[in-house]
Design a protein around this motif. Structure first.
Motif, PDB file in Angstrom:
ATOM      1  N   PHE A  98     -16.683 -39.402 -23.627  1.00 40.59           N
ATOM      2  CA  PHE A  98     -15.886 -39.209 -22.418  1.00 40.59           C
ATOM      3  C   PHE A  98     -14.704 -40.178 -22.403  1.00 40.59           C
ATOM      4  O   PHE A  98     -13.569 -39.793 -22.143  1.00 40.59           O
ATOM      5  N   LEU A  99     -14.956 -41.434 -22.703  1.00 41.85           N
ATOM      6  CA  LEU A  99     -13.882 -42.445 -22.690  1.00 41.85           C
ATOM      7  C   LEU A  99     -12.829 -42.177 -23.761  1.00 41.85           C
ATOM      8  O   LEU A  99     -11.634 -42.371 -23.526  1.00 41.85           O
ATOM      9  N   GLU A 100     -13.242 -41.727 -24.928  1.00 41.78           N
ATOM     10  CA  GLU A 100     -12.312 -41.495 -26.040  1.00 41.78           C
ATOM     11  C   GLU A 100     -11.261 -40.434 -25.720  1.00 41.78           C
ATOM     12  O   GLU A 100     -10.200 -40.420 -26.342  1.00 41.78           O
ATOM     13  N   ILE A 101     -11.539 -39.570 -24.776  1.00 39.20           N
ATOM     14  CA  ILE A 101     -10.594 -38.513 -24.413  1.00 39.20           C
ATOM     15  C   ILE A 101      -9.401 -39.078 -23.652  1.00 39.20           C
ATOM     16  O   ILE A 101      -8.304 -38.531 -23.700  1.00 39.20           O
ATOM     17  N   HIS A 102      -9.576 -40.195 -22.971  1.00 42.70           N
ATOM     18  CA  HIS A 102      -8.520 -40.771 -22.146  1.00 42.70           C
ATOM     19  C   HIS A 102      -7.405 -41.381 -22.995  1.00 42.70           C
ATOM     20  O   HIS A 102      -7.654 -41.877 -24.095  1.00 42.70           O
ATOM     21  N   PRO A 103      -6.171 -41.365 -22.493  1.00 41.29           N
ATOM     22  CA  PRO A 103      -5.061 -41.989 -23.218  1.00 41.29           C
ATOM     23  C   PRO A 103      -5.354 -43.470 -23.493  1.00 41.29           C
ATOM     24  O   PRO A 103      -6.003 -44.142 -22.684  1.00 41.29           O
ATOM     25  N   GLU A 104      -4.881 -43.960 -24.626  1.00 40.75           N
ATOM     26  CA  GLU A 104      -5.170 -45.332 -25.040  1.00 40.75           C
ATOM     27  C   GLU A 104      -4.653 -46.373 -24.062  1.00 40.75           C
ATOM     28  O   GLU A 104      -5.235 -47.455 -23.951  1.00 40.75           O
ATOM     29  N   HIS A 105      -3.575 -46.092 -23.349  1.00 43.21           N
ATOM     30  CA  HIS A 105      -3.010 -47.102 -22.440  1.00 43.21           C
ATOM     31  C   HIS A 105      -3.700 -47.127 -21.079  1.00 43.21           C
ATOM     32  O   HIS A 105      -3.374 -47.948 -20.236  1.00 43.21           O
ATOM     33  N   TRP A 106      -4.682 -46.251 -20.848  1.00 45.47           N
ATOM     34  CA  TRP A 106      -5.455 -46.272 -19.604  1.00 45.47           C
ATOM     35  C   TRP A 106      -6.594 -47.274 -19.742  1.00 45.47           C
ATOM     36  O   TRP A 106      -7.153 -47.456 -20.829  1.00 45.47           O
ATOM     37  N   ASP A 107      -6.946 -47.907 -18.646  1.00 44.67           N
ATOM     38  CA  ASP A 107      -8.113 -48.794 -18.605  1.00 44.67           C
ATOM     39  C   ASP A 107      -9.192 -48.128 -17.761  1.00 44.67           C
ATOM     40  O   ASP A 107      -9.041 -47.996 -16.544  1.00 44.67           O
ATOM     41  N   VAL A 108     -10.243 -47.684 -18.427  1.00 45.55           N
ATOM     42  CA  VAL A 108     -11.356 -47.013 -17.754  1.00 45.55           C
ATOM     43  C   VAL A 108     -12.641 -47.640 -18.276  1.00 45.55           C
ATOM     44  O   VAL A 108     -12.793 -47.845 -19.475  1.00 45.55           O
ATOM     45  N   THR A 109     -13.556 -47.932 -17.374  1.00 44.34           N
ATOM     46  CA  THR A 109     -14.856 -48.491 -17.740  1.00 44.34           C
ATOM     47  C   THR A 109     -15.936 -47.582 -17.193  1.00 44.34           C
ATOM     48  O   THR A 109     -15.795 -47.044 -16.102  1.00 44.34           O
ATOM     49  N   VAL A 110     -16.992 -47.397 -17.958  1.00 42.09           N
ATOM     50  CA  VAL A 110     -18.144 -46.675 -17.428  1.00 42.09           C
ATOM     51  C   VAL A 110     -19.363 -47.591 -17.480  1.00 42.09           C
ATOM     52  O   VAL A 110     -19.488 -48.429 -18.366  1.00 42.09           O
ATOM     53  N   GLU A 111     -20.213 -47.413 -16.502  1.00 42.29           N
ATOM     54  CA  GLU A 111     -21.483 -48.125 -16.444  1.00 42.29           C
ATOM     55  C   GLU A 111     -22.568 -47.066 -16.508  1.00 42.29           C
ATOM     56  O   GLU A 111     -22.579 -46.136 -15.701  1.00 42.29           O
ATOM     57  N   VAL A 112     -23.459 -47.186 -17.474  1.00 45.46           N
ATOM     58  CA  VAL A 112     -24.531 -46.211 -17.673  1.00 45.46           C
ATOM     59  C   VAL A 112     -25.847 -46.871 -17.272  1.00 45.46           C
ATOM     60  O   VAL A 112     -26.198 -47.918 -17.809  1.00 45.46           O
ATOM     61  N   ARG A 113     -26.536 -46.242 -16.314  1.00 42.26           N
ATOM     62  CA  ARG A 113     -27.799 -46.804 -15.840  1.00 42.26           C
ATOM     63  C   ARG A 113     -28.838 -45.707 -15.727  1.00 42.26           C
ATOM     64  O   ARG A 113     -28.561 -44.617 -15.237  1.00 42.26           O
ATOM     65  N   GLU A 114     -30.031 -46.023 -16.195  1.00 39.31           N
ATOM     66  CA  GLU A 114     -31.130 -45.061 -16.062  1.00 39.31           C
ATOM     67  C   GLU A 114     -31.547 -44.985 -14.597  1.00 39.31           C
ATOM     68  O   GLU A 114     -31.593 -46.003 -13.897  1.00 39.31           O
ATOM     69  N   ILE A 115     -31.831 -43.776 -14.144  1.00 40.90           N
ATOM     70  CA  ILE A 115     -32.286 -43.574 -12.775  1.00 40.90           C
ATOM     71  C   ILE A 115     -33.795 -43.844 -12.741  1.00 40.90           C
ATOM     72  O   ILE A 115     -34.562 -43.256 -13.508  1.00 40.90           O
ATOM     73  N   ALA A 116     -34.205 -44.764 -11.876  1.00 42.49           N
ATOM     74  CA  ALA A 116     -35.619 -45.110 -11.762  1.00 42.49           C
ATOM     75  C   ALA A 116     -36.358 -43.941 -11.115  1.00 42.49           C
ATOM     76  O   ALA A 116     -36.012 -43.506 -10.022  1.00 42.49           O
ATOM     77  N   GLU A 117     -37.331 -43.436 -11.812  1.00 44.80           N
ATOM     78  CA  GLU A 117     -38.092 -42.276 -11.338  1.00 44.80           C
ATOM     79  C   GLU A 117     -39.511 -42.728 -11.013  1.00 44.80           C
ATOM     80  O   GLU A 117     -40.223 -43.182 -11.898  1.00 44.80           O
ATOM     81  N   GLY A 118     -39.909 -42.605  -9.771  1.00 44.50           N
ATOM     82  CA  GLY A 118     -41.255 -42.895  -9.293  1.00 44.50           C
ATOM     83  C   GLY A 118     -41.972 -43.841 -10.105  1.00 44.50           C
ATOM     84  O   GLY A 118     -42.864 -44.292 -10.416  1.00 44.50           O
TER      85      GLY A 118
END
Length: 118
Positions: A98-118
């Motif tokens: 997903f991040l690689e699709i963005h233009p190189e001069h953009w600053d985008v960060t993603v945070e990936v977290r597992e959803i706690a299930e019961g």
């Protein structure tokens, strides 16, 4: 299989003003089609600017409300996705793509977290 929440973080104050172009939309559409066909993507969306949001705080037994924009925040959540992946490594790989699709001069960060299930 576990579910993961990916939070897309952006700096609203320094967000790019240039449109990424039709090739960006094509690449993003292709990725979303691929991830959907793979049965991974459960939901995704961008969020309205913080200027349209309100924060509610519970402290000392009382509520307080703060209307946006939230100028004290350097980064804000600009979008999200919920995916079902075999493990965190797979969730990180989709986030990287997903991040690689963005233009190189953009600053985008993603945070990936597992959803706690019961």
């Amino acid at each position: 299989m576990p579910r993961f929440l990916t939070l897309v973080r952006i700096d609203e104050r320094n967000a790019p003003t240039d449109a990424p172009g039709p090739e960006f939309d094509e690449r993003m559409g292709a990725l979303f089609e691929e991830i959907s066909k793979a049965g991974v993507m459960l939901d995704t969306a961008g969020l309205a600017p913080t200027a349209e949001g309100t924060r509610i705080t519970w402290s000392g037994g009382k509520f307080s409300y703060t209307d946006g924009p939230f100028t004290e925040s350097k980064e804000v959540i600009g979008g999200y996705s919920i995916s079902r992946c075999k493990d965190k490594a797979e969730a990180l790989e989709w986030a990287k793509r997903f991040l690689e699709i963005h233009p190189e001069h953009w600053d985008v960060t993603v945070e990936v977290r597992e959803i706690a299930e019961g």
